[in-house]
Motif scaffolding. Structure first.
Motif, PDB file in Angstrom:
ATOM      1  N   GLN A  10       0.755  -1.069   0.403  1.00 30.50           N
ATOM      2  CA  GLN A  10       0.324  -0.254   0.080  1.00 30.50           C
ATOM      3  C   GLN A  10       0.952   1.698  -0.175  1.00 30.50           C
ATOM      4  O   GLN A  10       0.841   2.116  -0.746  1.00 30.50           O
ATOM      5  N   LEU A  13       2.191   2.187  -3.136  1.00 29.85           N
ATOM      6  CA  LEU A  13       0.774   2.201  -3.988  1.00 29.85           C
ATOM      7  C   LEU A  13      -0.076   3.684  -3.696  1.00 29.85           C
ATOM      8  O   LEU A  13       0.195   4.776  -4.863  1.00 29.85           O
ATOM      9  N   ARG A  21      -2.505   4.208 -10.323  1.00 31.71           N
ATOM     10  CA  ARG A  21      -1.960   2.649  -9.641  1.00 31.71           C
ATOM     11  C   ARG A  21      -3.135   1.831  -9.663  1.00 31.71           C
ATOM     12  O   ARG A  21      -2.987   0.651 -10.082  1.00 31.71           O
ATOM     13  N   LEU A  25      -2.268  -1.739 -10.838  1.00 28.64           N
ATOM     14  CA  LEU A  25      -2.971  -2.815 -10.017  1.00 28.64           C
ATOM     15  C   LEU A  25      -3.080  -4.604 -10.738  1.00 28.64           C
ATOM     16  O   LEU A  25      -3.588  -5.106 -10.050  1.00 28.64           O
ATOM     17  N   ILE A  43       3.092  -6.504  -8.767  1.00 34.43           N
ATOM     18  CA  ILE A  43       3.472  -4.760  -8.309  1.00 34.43           C
ATOM     19  C   ILE A  43       4.537  -4.518  -9.328  1.00 34.43           C
ATOM     20  O   ILE A  43       3.730  -3.413 -10.042  1.00 34.43           O
ATOM     21  N   ILE A  47       3.665  -1.979 -11.829  1.00 34.32           N
ATOM     22  CA  ILE A  47       3.714   0.030 -11.951  1.00 34.32           C
ATOM     23  C   ILE A  47       3.950   0.112 -13.547  1.00 34.32           C
ATOM     24  O   ILE A  47       4.447   1.244 -13.924  1.00 34.32           O
TER      25      ILE A  47
END
Length: 61
Positions: A10, A13, A21, A25, A43, A47
């Motif tokens: 988190q 993010l 974001r 995701l 992740i 991104i």
């Protein structure tokens, strides 16, 4: 489910643009579930893919 799957990331993010974001995701979930990536790798790849798409749209749009 996407949010819960990557809740440990988190902080990473939270620094991202809202659109990056959300798209990141989505890609991360796909990478994690379909490409046998670790959550961390998924992740980061998600991104990066989202950021690259945004740059291409900004440059071409």
């Amino acid at each position: 489910m996407k949010e819960d799957l990557f809740k440990d990331y988190q902080e990473r993010l939270n620094v991202l643009d809202e659109n990056i974001r959300a798209v990141g995701l989505k890609y991360a979930r796909d990478f994690y579930l379909n490409k046998n990536c670790s959550k961390e790798e998924a992740i980061e790849r998600g991104i990066v893919k989202a950021e690259m798409e945004k740059r291409n749209l900004d440059r071409n749009g």
